[in-house]
Scaffold this motif. Sequence first.
Motif, PDB file in Angstrom:
ATOM      1  N   ALA A  67      70.340 -21.810 -10.827  1.00  0.00           N
ATOM      2  CA  ALA A  67      69.635 -20.565 -10.529  1.00  0.00           C
ATOM      3  C   ALA A  67      68.156 -20.672 -10.892  1.00  0.00           C
ATOM      4  CB  ALA A  67      70.290 -19.412 -11.286  1.00  0.00           C
ATOM      5  N   VAL A  68      67.866 -21.334 -12.024  1.00  0.00           N
ATOM      6  CA  VAL A  68      66.461 -21.456 -12.442  1.00  0.00           C
ATOM      7  C   VAL A  68      65.678 -22.327 -11.467  1.00  0.00           C
ATOM      8  CG1 VAL A  68      64.960 -22.317 -14.278  1.00  0.00           C
ATOM      9  CG2 VAL A  68      67.052 -21.071 -14.864  1.00  0.00           C
ATOM     10  N   VAL A  69      66.258 -23.454 -11.067  1.00  0.00           N
ATOM     11  CA  VAL A  69      65.574 -24.351 -10.125  1.00  0.00           C
ATOM     12  C   VAL A  69      65.376 -23.657  -8.780  1.00  0.00           C
ATOM     13  CG1 VAL A  69      65.829 -26.507  -8.839  1.00  0.00           C
ATOM     14  CG2 VAL A  69      66.348 -26.441 -11.278  1.00  0.00           C
ATOM     15  N   GLU A  70      66.379 -22.914  -8.342  1.00  0.00           N
ATOM     16  CA  GLU A  70      66.253 -22.199  -7.068  1.00  0.00           C
ATOM     17  C   GLU A  70      65.141 -21.157  -7.133  1.00  0.00           C
ATOM     18  OE1 GLU A  70      69.946 -20.907  -5.267  1.00  0.00           O
ATOM     19  OE2 GLU A  70      68.988 -19.030  -4.650  1.00  0.00           O
ATOM     20  N   ARG A  71      65.067 -20.432  -8.251  1.00  0.00           N
ATOM     21  CA  ARG A  71      64.017 -19.437  -8.399  1.00  0.00           C
ATOM     22  C   ARG A  71      62.635 -20.084  -8.392  1.00  0.00           C
ATOM     23  NH1 ARG A  71      62.762 -15.141  -6.650  1.00  0.00           N
ATOM     24  NH2 ARG A  71      64.955 -14.604  -6.957  1.00  0.00           N
ATOM     25  N   MET A  72      62.497 -21.209  -9.086  1.00  0.00           N
ATOM     26  CA  MET A  72      61.204 -21.904  -9.121  1.00  0.00           C
ATOM     27  C   MET A  72      60.850 -22.454  -7.740  1.00  0.00           C
ATOM     28  SD  MET A  72      61.604 -23.887 -12.784  1.00  0.00           S
ATOM     29  CE  MET A  72      59.969 -24.607 -12.704  1.00  0.00           C
ATOM     30  N   THR A  73      61.858 -22.880  -6.991  1.00  0.00           N
ATOM     31  CA  THR A  73      61.608 -23.361  -5.618  1.00  0.00           C
ATOM     32  C   THR A  73      61.124 -22.229  -4.725  1.00  0.00           C
ATOM     33  OG1 THR A  73      63.327 -25.025  -5.915  1.00  0.00           O
ATOM     34  CG2 THR A  73      62.633 -24.559  -3.662  1.00  0.00           C
ATOM     35  N   ILE A  74      61.741 -21.071  -4.853  1.00  0.00           N
ATOM     36  CA  ILE A  74      61.326 -19.919  -4.029  1.00  0.00           C
ATOM     37  C   ILE A  74      59.913 -19.481  -4.381  1.00  0.00           C
ATOM     38  CG2 ILE A  74      61.830 -17.484  -3.584  1.00  0.00           C
ATOM     39  CD1 ILE A  74      64.781 -18.139  -3.899  1.00  0.00           C
ATOM     40  N   GLU A  75      59.592 -19.498  -5.661  1.00  0.00           N
ATOM     41  CA  GLU A  75      58.251 -19.083  -6.068  1.00  0.00           C
ATOM     42  C   GLU A  75      57.171 -20.030  -5.556  1.00  0.00           C
ATOM     43  OE1 GLU A  75      58.443 -18.769 -10.257  1.00  0.00           O
ATOM     44  OE2 GLU A  75      59.479 -16.818 -10.245  1.00  0.00           O
ATOM     45  N   ALA A  76      57.542 -21.287  -5.285  1.00  0.00           N
ATOM     46  CA  ALA A  76      56.564 -22.247  -4.764  1.00  0.00           C
ATOM     47  C   ALA A  76      56.428 -22.194  -3.250  1.00  0.00           C
ATOM     48  CB  ALA A  76      56.966 -23.665  -5.195  1.00  0.00           C
ATOM     49  N   LEU A  77      57.251 -21.389  -2.565  1.00  0.00           N
ATOM     50  CA  LEU A  77      57.167 -21.280  -1.108  1.00  0.00           C
ATOM     51  C   LEU A  77      55.934 -20.484  -0.688  1.00  0.00           C
ATOM     52  CD1 LEU A  77      60.910 -20.522  -0.258  1.00  0.00           C
ATOM     53  CD2 LEU A  77      59.678 -22.660   0.138  1.00  0.00           C
ATOM     54  N   PRO A  78      55.492 -20.659   0.555  1.00  0.00           N
ATOM     55  CA  PRO A  78      54.392 -19.816   1.049  1.00  0.00           C
ATOM     56  C   PRO A  78      54.772 -18.342   1.011  1.00  0.00           C
ATOM     57  CG  PRO A  78      54.760 -21.696   2.508  1.00  0.00           C
ATOM     58  CD  PRO A  78      55.885 -21.694   1.532  1.00  0.00           C
ATOM     59  N   GLU A  79      53.778 -17.475   0.983  1.00  0.00           N
ATOM     60  CA  GLU A  79      54.028 -16.047   0.815  1.00  0.00           C
ATOM     61  C   GLU A  79      54.859 -15.465   1.954  1.00  0.00           C
ATOM     62  OE1 GLU A  79      50.478 -13.859   0.299  1.00  0.00           O
ATOM     63  OE2 GLU A  79      51.482 -11.905   0.070  1.00  0.00           O
ATOM     64  N   GLU A  80      54.599 -15.940   3.207  1.00  0.00           N
ATOM     65  CA  GLU A  80      55.371 -15.394   4.325  1.00  0.00           C
ATOM     66  C   GLU A  80      56.857 -15.762   4.223  1.00  0.00           C
ATOM     67  OE1 GLU A  80      52.866 -17.407   4.521  1.00  0.00           O
ATOM     68  OE2 GLU A  80      53.266 -19.198   5.715  1.00  0.00           O
ATOM     69  N   SER A  81      57.155 -16.888   3.580  1.00  0.00           N
ATOM     70  CA  SER A  81      58.557 -17.273   3.397  1.00  0.00           C
ATOM     71  C   SER A  81      59.204 -16.456   2.284  1.00  0.00           C
ATOM     72  CB  SER A  81      58.660 -18.770   3.072  1.00  0.00           C
ATOM     73  OG  SER A  81      58.150 -19.550   4.129  1.00  0.00           O
ATOM     74  N   ARG A  82      58.461 -16.184   1.244  1.00  0.00           N
ATOM     75  CA  ARG A  82      59.020 -15.396   0.120  1.00  0.00           C
ATOM     76  C   ARG A  82      59.315 -13.963   0.527  1.00  0.00           C
ATOM     77  NH1 ARG A  82      54.735 -17.696  -2.901  1.00  0.00           N
ATOM     78  NH2 ARG A  82      53.768 -15.629  -3.048  1.00  0.00           N
ATOM     79  N   GLU A  83      58.601 -13.473   1.562  1.00  0.00           N
ATOM     80  CA  GLU A  83      58.795 -12.082   1.976  1.00  0.00           C
ATOM     81  C   GLU A  83      59.913 -11.904   2.996  1.00  0.00           C
ATOM     82  OE1 GLU A  83      55.002 -10.909   3.355  1.00  0.00           O
ATOM     83  OE2 GLU A  83      54.124 -10.678   1.344  1.00  0.00           O
ATOM     84  N   LEU A  84      60.616 -12.983   3.322  1.00  0.00           N
ATOM     85  CA  LEU A  84      61.750 -12.857   4.234  1.00  0.00           C
ATOM     86  C   LEU A  84      62.851 -12.002   3.604  1.00  0.00           C
ATOM     87  CD1 LEU A  84      62.022 -16.585   5.434  1.00  0.00           C
ATOM     88  CD2 LEU A  84      61.113 -14.654   6.744  1.00  0.00           C
ATOM     89  N   ASP A  85      63.695 -11.431   4.475  1.00  0.00           N
ATOM     90  CA  ASP A  85      64.826 -10.672   3.924  1.00  0.00           C
ATOM     91  C   ASP A  85      65.803 -11.631   3.245  1.00  0.00           C
ATOM     92  OD1 ASP A  85      66.982 -11.491   5.956  1.00  0.00           O
ATOM     93  OD2 ASP A  85      65.344 -10.779   7.233  1.00  0.00           O
ATOM     94  N   ASP A  86      66.735 -11.055   2.490  1.00  0.00           N
ATOM     95  CA  ASP A  86      67.623 -11.875   1.649  1.00  0.00           C
ATOM     96  C   ASP A  86      68.426 -12.874   2.466  1.00  0.00           C
ATOM     97  OD1 ASP A  86      66.675 -10.530  -0.498  1.00  0.00           O
ATOM     98  OD2 ASP A  86      68.343  -9.101  -0.629  1.00  0.00           O
ATOM     99  N   ALA A  87      68.942 -12.450   3.631  1.00  0.00           N
ATOM    100  CA  ALA A  87      69.785 -13.345   4.429  1.00  0.00           C
ATOM    101  C   ALA A  87      68.989 -14.546   4.944  1.00  0.00           C
ATOM    102  CB  ALA A  87      70.392 -12.570   5.597  1.00  0.00           C
ATOM    103  N   ARG A  88      67.783 -14.287   5.486  1.00  0.00           N
ATOM    104  CA  ARG A  88      66.977 -15.385   6.031  1.00  0.00           C
ATOM    105  C   ARG A  88      66.430 -16.263   4.909  1.00  0.00           C
ATOM    106  NH1 ARG A  88      62.761 -12.999  10.176  1.00  0.00           N
ATOM    107  NH2 ARG A  88      62.423 -15.245  10.508  1.00  0.00           N
ATOM    108  N   LEU A  89      66.099 -15.626   3.772  1.00  0.00           N
ATOM    109  CA  LEU A  89      65.622 -16.428   2.641  1.00  0.00           C
ATOM    110  C   LEU A  89      66.755 -17.320   2.101  1.00  0.00           C
ATOM    111  CD1 LEU A  89      63.345 -17.073   0.690  1.00  0.00           C
ATOM    112  CD2 LEU A  89      64.102 -15.160  -0.744  1.00  0.00           C
ATOM    113  N   GLY A  90      67.971 -16.795   2.058  1.00  0.00           N
ATOM    114  CA  GLY A  90      69.099 -17.612   1.610  1.00  0.00           C
ATOM    115  C   GLY A  90      69.362 -18.780   2.539  1.00  0.00           C
ATOM    116  N   LEU A  91      69.200 -18.538   3.866  1.00  0.00           N
ATOM    117  CA  LEU A  91      69.371 -19.629   4.830  1.00  0.00           C
ATOM    118  C   LEU A  91      68.287 -20.686   4.655  1.00  0.00           C
ATOM    119  CD1 LEU A  91      70.957 -20.674   7.262  1.00  0.00           C
ATOM    120  CD2 LEU A  91      69.427 -19.342   8.738  1.00  0.00           C
ATOM    121  N   LEU A  92      67.047 -20.231   4.380  1.00  0.00           N
ATOM    122  CA  LEU A  92      65.955 -21.186   4.154  1.00  0.00           C
ATOM    123  C   LEU A  92      66.221 -22.031   2.906  1.00  0.00           C
ATOM    124  CD1 LEU A  92      63.135 -22.311   4.728  1.00  0.00           C
ATOM    125  CD2 LEU A  92      62.179 -20.361   3.456  1.00  0.00           C
ATOM    126  N   VAL A  93      66.692 -21.390   1.842  1.00  0.00           N
ATOM    127  CA  VAL A  93      66.983 -22.135   0.609  1.00  0.00           C
ATOM    128  C   VAL A  93      68.104 -23.145   0.841  1.00  0.00           C
ATOM    129  CG1 VAL A  93      67.866 -21.892  -1.744  1.00  0.00           C
ATOM    130  CG2 VAL A  93      66.158 -20.296  -0.889  1.00  0.00           C
TER     131      VAL A  93
END
Length: 459
Positions: A67-93
Amino acid sequence: MKILLLLVALLAFSVVAHRLGRSRALAGASSVRDLHSLPGYYGLYAALWCALPALLLVLCWISLEPAVVERMTIEALPEESRELDDARLGLLVNDIKNLASGNIVSREVDPALQAAADHYSRLRRTAFMALVSIVALLACGGFFWAFRRISPRLAAIHRVERVVRGLLMLGSAIAILTTVGIVLSLLFESIRFFQRVPMSEFLFGLEWSPQTALRADQVGASGAFGAIPLLTGTLLVSALAMSVAAPVGLLSAIYMAEYASDRARKVLKPVLEILAGVPTVVYGFFAALTVAPAIRRFGESMGLDVASESALAAGAVMGVMIIPFVSSLSDDVITAVPRGLREASYGLGATQNETIRRVVFPAALPGIVGGLLLAVSRAIGETMIVVMAAGLAANLTINPLEAVTTVTVQIVTLLVGDQEFESAKTLSAFALGLLLFIVTLVLNVIALRVVRKYREQYD
């Protein structure tokens, strides 16, 4: 794999710590008699301090690190990717994880996705190296802390036993908490089901047809969730099974315990217990391909209307499957009856038959009742034989020649394939599971109370 290698290394270091701790205890005393505890306890004392803190850290790390690594990975994504909805962000991860591990991704790999995967891989490597370093520090620190305290006066046995007692309590707590977790998961999902379907309809309804509309404009699929036909089918099949298993199992147990020679007993008991090791799907084949057609042909020759899949076929074969439960448990409790009771009966002039009926069987009755109730619980929970031999029709009947279904079979059918977990149809499986859990729990509690009550009387 890396974690496994780390655990193997930790185990090897603990073995070395055990040898060193034992050697230090022997070196500090002129003889073994000068030691407070046996030398092996000093070794265990050092090994436990070496392994346990590091092992606890590994368990915590395994549960938190993804969970910690996933959170740090999401925080390093571009802003437009971080603002995706939960379903699309989960698919990206998921794509980032798959790309990092060399698996197929669901989109074209662009530089941004590749950079995120590389960043994820670096985080995982860094986390693992940090884990190895901290584990090594903890293991070495624990070992040296224990090693310095080892002396002939150290009560190593008491300290080791306290640790072992704590591990036993931890194991018991895990078993209890697992049961509590299962019950709570069933309970929460059942509450969601009862928010859609009234509890009175579920408990007292006479029709089971859990087809519900998937769309608001769909008609003809309102669904009926009455559990009475399923409970009736479950009790009918279980009663048929026990009508086969109880007499055959008890008679075989009495024969093996009271009449059979030691040589015959050594052969018969393992052979009978082989039945318990036969996979239930094999019993299902036997019921569907042999017993059910035979019952249908016999019934038709008698002028009876017999279904191709009947409760009688499933119950009879299930009874054969349960025979080892009844015979083995009953044999053990009959054999455990004190020999003095038998000799006293013979001394009063009773025959062996009278001794069994009036002395041995009443004395063993609590254990026999407990074994029968456990067998009933086994019959209620059986699924495969019913699926293959009794059918899937939720008929409200007590006719053993008709097709029926049981609670466990419906749970399986409700959860097979793609399901919508917000629909009453899928949630009804959890309500059925909770109902089945309560029924089997009540039976097991009754069995335990019967055994405990009468066992104290005869002890």
